[in-house]
Scaffold this motif. Structure first.
Motif, PDB file in Angstrom:
ATOM      1  N   UNK A  49      11.050  23.587  15.762  1.00 30.67           N
ATOM      2  CA  UNK A  49      10.870  24.457  14.879  1.00 30.67           C
ATOM      3  C   UNK A  49      11.970  25.468  14.436  1.00 30.67           C
ATOM      4  N   UNK A  50      12.802  25.627  15.653  1.00 27.28           N
ATOM      5  CA  UNK A  50      14.097  26.275  15.507  1.00 27.28           C
ATOM      6  C   UNK A  50      15.226  25.799  14.850  1.00 27.28           C
ATOM      7  N   UNK A  51      15.322  24.545  15.307  1.00 24.57           N
ATOM      8  CA  UNK A  51      16.629  23.763  15.153  1.00 24.57           C
ATOM      9  C   UNK A  51      16.468  22.756  13.629  1.00 24.57           C
ATOM     10  N   UNK A  52      15.177  22.644  13.214  1.00 28.10           N
ATOM     11  CA  UNK A  52      14.802  21.744  12.175  1.00 28.10           C
ATOM     12  C   UNK A  52      13.727  22.446  11.288  1.00 28.10           C
ATOM     13  N   UNK A  53      13.840  23.915  11.035  1.00 27.55           N
ATOM     14  CA  UNK A  53      12.835  24.378  10.235  1.00 27.55           C
ATOM     15  C   UNK A  53      12.892  24.112   8.911  1.00 27.55           C
ATOM     16  N   UNK A  54      13.962  23.868   8.234  1.00 26.77           N
ATOM     17  CA  UNK A  54      14.128  23.653   6.882  1.00 26.77           C
ATOM     18  C   UNK A  54      13.843  22.210   6.383  1.00 26.77           C
ATOM     19  N   UNK A  55      13.781  21.328   7.455  1.00 19.56           N
ATOM     20  CA  UNK A  55      13.213  19.884   6.966  1.00 19.56           C
ATOM     21  C   UNK A  55      11.679  19.788   7.473  1.00 19.56           C
ATOM     22  N   UNK A  56      11.040  20.618   7.974  1.00 20.17           N
ATOM     23  CA  UNK A  56       9.569  20.833   8.436  1.00 20.17           C
ATOM     24  C   UNK A  56       8.743  20.902   7.046  1.00 20.17           C
ATOM     25  N   UNK A  57       8.022  19.924   6.654  1.00 24.46           N
ATOM     26  CA  UNK A  57       7.059  20.385   5.397  1.00 24.46           C
ATOM     27  C   UNK A  57       5.597  20.856   5.975  1.00 24.46           C
ATOM     28  N   UNK A  58       5.293  20.855   7.440  1.00 28.43           N
ATOM     29  CA  UNK A  58       4.148  21.359   8.250  1.00 28.43           C
ATOM     30  C   UNK A  58       4.523  21.913   9.291  1.00 28.43           C
ATOM     31  N   UNK A  59       3.646  22.729  10.062  1.00 28.43           N
ATOM     32  CA  UNK A  59       3.924  23.415  11.244  1.00 28.43           C
ATOM     33  C   UNK A  59       3.937  22.138  12.319  1.00 28.43           C
ATOM     34  N   UNK A  60       4.672  22.351  13.363  1.00 28.84           N
ATOM     35  CA  UNK A  60       4.819  21.368  14.481  1.00 28.84           C
ATOM     36  C   UNK A  60       3.282  21.456  15.048  1.00 28.84           C
ATOM     37  N   UNK A  61       2.585  20.328  15.329  1.00 24.68           N
ATOM     38  CA  UNK A  61       1.501  20.488  15.882  1.00 24.68           C
ATOM     39  C   UNK A  61       1.372  19.859  17.281  1.00 24.68           C
ATOM     40  N   UNK A  62       0.423  20.233  18.405  1.00 25.25           N
ATOM     41  CA  UNK A  62       0.550  19.896  19.703  1.00 25.25           C
ATOM     42  C   UNK A  62      -0.985  19.449  20.020  1.00 25.25           C
TER      43      UNK A  62
END
Length: 326
Positions: free
Chosen positions: A279-292
């Motif tokens: 989330x910190x290093x690839x924020x602008x590549x993400x199209x959705x929140x990181x899910x666990x």
């Protein structure tokens, strides 16, 4: 030499055999590992081949096992300790985190402590309390320790030898539910770097990341998703400290979505660290929140409830669906 099919347990056994044969300073220590061959028979036959001074049955005392290994390492040996089950590691916790992890720093790098601690861990074997835990986050948090976990027999064979060759302490987490998994092992091949994560299935829409036994579950979920028209990429972490983020970042830049899965409870975990870092290093590549997707924040339940507690393909696919819905 052509590739051969081995179980994970046999592959680690063969890796230990190779390490013992290649270096007379390598010793194996643990409860019931010599005469019995360990409760999972991972060290079976090694005492007969290398003798009782190199494959050693110890008292039931994890603190003493690790403390003795530290002393041996100071004298130039490369001890490999087995913790019989994951939940038995806590009596040795102080020796591992307060001593072993810190001694190289205490000596300003002038003394190495090449100790390997083998830890059968995780669920799916229907065992009783203290026999199905996933304590890796405690040790990943501890500076001075390296942590790795093989997901295949091939990695089991090579990574145990690489861990033993390391001059730093290595926690070697073995997914016990995969001990009987069979796979090809090429002894003449070139192994991946010990701390490199690896793409084990390519895809374009969602990235799945896990380690140990969870990798097989992620691949199962990816197969089901493919039948439904969803392309999933799967990455095996392999190393939990340090974590190799480059393949994950490259994958997320392509897919725009990430689901991290593990057997351990979710709070303050390896999965939490992966999620936060991406989330910190690839924020602008993400199209959705990181899910666990993880085990629940409760003690590991009785065996009859382990299927409810442990993530399966359905829970992973539910997270995939949520990610794609954004």
């Amino acid at each position: 030499m052509s590739a051969e099919t081995l179980t994970m347990a046999k592959a680690i056994n063969e890796g230990l055999r190779a390490a013992l044969a290649n270096d007379a300073k390598v010793l194996l220590m643990g409860e019931d590992i010599a005469t019995l061959g360990g409760v999972f028979r991972v060290t079976e036959g090694l005492k007969a081949e290398f003798g009782e001074t190199r494959v050693i049955d110890t008292p039931l005392a994890e603190s003493a096992i690790v403390g003795t290994a530290i002393g041996l390492a100071m004298r130039g040996f490369r001890p490999v300790c087995e913790i019989q089950f994951d939940g038995f590691i806590y009596p040795g916790f102080d020796q591992i985190t307060s001593q072993l992890a810190k001694l190289t720093g205490r000596h300003e790098g002038n003394q190495s402590f090449p100790v390997v601690i083998r830890v059968p861990y995780g669920g799916h074997i229907g065992a009783v309390e203290h026999h199905q835990e996933s304590p890796e986050a405690y040790f990943a948090h501890t500076a001075g320790l390296r942590l790795v976990s093989p997901a295949t027999p091939e990695d089991g064979y090579w990574m145990i030898q690489q861990a033993i060759a390391s001059n730093d302490p290595v926690m070697f987490f073995e997914p016990k539910s995969r001990y009987w998994q069979r796979g090809e092992v090429d002894r003449s091949g070139e192994p991946s770097a010990l701390h490199a994560s690896r793409v084990v299935r390519t895809g374009t829409e969602v990235t799945l990341v896990g380690h140990g036994a969870m990798v097989a579950t992620l691949l199962q979920a990816a197969e089901i998703a493919a039948e439904e028209g969803t392309s999933i990429e799967v990455i095996d972490l392999r190393s939990l400290s340090p974590i190799d983020y480059d393949p994950i970042l490259t994958s997320v830049q392509k897919t725009g979505r990430l689901v991290v899965a593990q057997e351990a409870p979710g709070s303050a975990s390896v999965g939490s660290e992966v999620a936060a870092t991406i989330a910190e290093r690839a924020f602008y590549s993400l199209q959705a929140p990181v899910l666990r997707v993880s085990g629940y924040d409760t003690p590991f339940p009785p065996a009859k409830l382990e299927a409810v507690y442990l993530p399966d393909a359905d829970r992973i696919l539910e997270a995939v669906d949520r990610s794609l819905a954004y």
